[in-house]
Design a protein around this motif. Structure first.
Motif, PDB file in Angstrom:
ATOM      1  N   UNK A   1       3.267   4.052   3.794  1.00  0.00           N
ATOM      2  CA  UNK A   1       2.452   4.904   2.928  1.00  0.00           C
ATOM      3  C   UNK A   1       1.538   5.739   3.812  1.00  0.00           C
ATOM      4  N   UNK A   2       1.028   6.830   3.236  1.00  0.00           N
ATOM      5  CA  UNK A   2       0.099   7.683   3.969  1.00  0.00           C
ATOM      6  C   UNK A   2      -1.004   8.102   2.996  1.00  0.00           C
ATOM      7  N   UNK A   3      -2.245   8.108   3.494  1.00  0.00           N
ATOM      8  CA  UNK A   3      -3.391   8.475   2.669  1.00  0.00           C
ATOM      9  C   UNK A   3      -3.994   9.785   3.158  1.00  0.00           C
ATOM     10  N   UNK A   4      -4.364  10.628   2.188  1.00  0.00           N
ATOM     11  CA  UNK A   4      -5.002  11.895   2.504  1.00  0.00           C
ATOM     12  C   UNK A   4      -6.359  11.947   1.810  1.00  0.00           C
TER      13      UNK A   4
ATOM     14  N   UNK B   1      -6.127  -3.601   0.078  1.00  0.00           N
ATOM     15  CA  UNK B   1      -5.908  -4.233   1.386  1.00  0.00           C
ATOM     16  C   UNK B   1      -4.444  -4.124   1.784  1.00  0.00           C
ATOM     17  N   UNK B   2      -3.564  -4.330   0.813  1.00  0.00           N
ATOM     18  CA  UNK B   2      -2.126  -4.222   1.079  1.00  0.00           C
ATOM     19  C   UNK B   2      -1.760  -2.808   1.493  1.00  0.00           C
ATOM     20  N   UNK B   3      -2.336  -1.823   0.827  1.00  0.00           N
ATOM     21  CA  UNK B   3      -2.025  -0.425   1.136  1.00  0.00           C
ATOM     22  C   UNK B   3      -2.484  -0.044   2.544  1.00  0.00           C
ATOM     23  N   UNK B   4      -3.591  -0.636   2.994  1.00  0.00           N
ATOM     24  CA  UNK B   4      -4.048  -0.374   4.361  1.00  0.00           C
ATOM     25  C   UNK B   4      -3.022  -0.879   5.371  1.00  0.00           C
ATOM     26  N   UNK B   5      -2.476  -2.058   5.120  1.00  0.00           N
ATOM     27  CA  UNK B   5      -1.440  -2.614   6.014  1.00  0.00           C
ATOM     28  C   UNK B   5      -0.175  -1.768   5.952  1.00  0.00           C
ATOM     29  N   UNK B   6       0.173  -1.326   4.769  1.00  0.00           N
ATOM     30  CA  UNK B   6       1.396  -0.535   4.605  1.00  0.00           C
ATOM     31  C   UNK B   6       1.275   0.821   5.304  1.00  0.00           C
ATOM     32  N   UNK B   7       0.050   1.328   5.401  1.00  0.00           N
ATOM     33  CA  UNK B   7      -0.151   2.579   6.135  1.00  0.00           C
ATOM     34  C   UNK B   7       0.099   2.350   7.625  1.00  0.00           C
ATOM     35  N   UNK B   8      -0.300   1.195   8.131  1.00  0.00           N
ATOM     36  CA  UNK B   8      -0.029   0.860   9.527  1.00  0.00           C
ATOM     37  C   UNK B   8       1.472   0.701   9.769  1.00  0.00           C
TER      38      UNK B   8
END
Length: 223
Positions: free
Chosen positions: A68-71, A57-64
């Motif tokens: 961070x970026x997810x591939x 959940x934290x990583x989703x916010x950090x992407x916003x």
């Protein structure tokens, strides 16, 4: 499970997610997690002593937050520090930072003014005793800015400025070893904090703008 127990579980999960978010956010800002570094949610969960769900959940916010970026099929990575974004970030901060400082000077309650006063005294004391490591000073910088944003009393302005300041701080940390000294940048806060505490809105706004302009000028000199 009762409704009350379910609600408590939800609150606990949100609390853990917030804890994970803040911890990871500040590691990314200070480049403790290096730009481009892969991020393993399982390892982070173990390191933080929490489950993988709040970390995700934290990583989703950090992407916003563009930290961070997810591939697909590759994973999640700390974003590269985009120095070319300095102009865009600074353009917004030159407008919003003075606004926040002005609002804080006009509307901060007594407890907030006391907090800002203590921060000013701490920085002044550090200056007199000899300021510490540059990275530690940048953490002080983050603390001061976040306190001012909160004192402004507008949660939308606060959220926006925190995101902008996070990106600006990453740029600063990237060139920290090239900057002759960050002492002046940190001690500039003393006058700004005192202006807010004294309720001098015009002075606070002027000093906030001066601070942001000084930051951008310093970064451009070392790039």
């Amino acid at each position: 499970m009762s409704v009350t127990a379910a609600a408590e579980t939800t609150d606990a999960a949100l609390s853990l997610a917030e804890r994970a978010y803040r911890e990871l956010r500040d590691r990314l800002i200070m480049l403790d997690i290096r730009p481009g570094e892969p991020i393993n949610d399982g390892q982070l969960a173990t390191a933080l002593g929490i489950g993988r769900t709040p970390v995700r959940e934290a990583l989703k916010r950090l992407e916003m937050d563009h930290l961070v970026v997810s591939y697909p099929r590759r994973g999640t990575f700390a974003t590269i520090v985009d120095i070319t974004a300095l102009a865009d970030v600074s353009e917004l901060r030159r407008v919003l930072e003075p606004m926040a400082a002005r609002k804080a000077a006009l509307s901060a309650n007594a407890a907030m003014r006391q907090e800002l006063s203590v921060l000013a005294e701490d920085i002044q004391r550090l200056d007199e005793q000899g300021l510490g490591k540059a990275a530690d000073l940048m953490r002080y910088d983050l603390s001061v800015h976040r306190s001012i944003y909160h004192a402004a009393g507008n949660p939308h302005l606060e959220e926006t400025l925190i995101r902008l300041d996070n990106l600006a701080t990453r740029i600063w940390c990237l060139v920290l070893d090239k900057v002759p000294s960050v002492t002046g940048h940190i001690t500039e806060h003393v006058r700004l904090l005192k202006a807010i505490v004294d309720g001098d809105a015009d002075q606070a706004a002027d000093l906030a703008l001066e601070h942001i302009s000084s930051f951008e000028e310093t970064i451009r000199k070392v790039l």
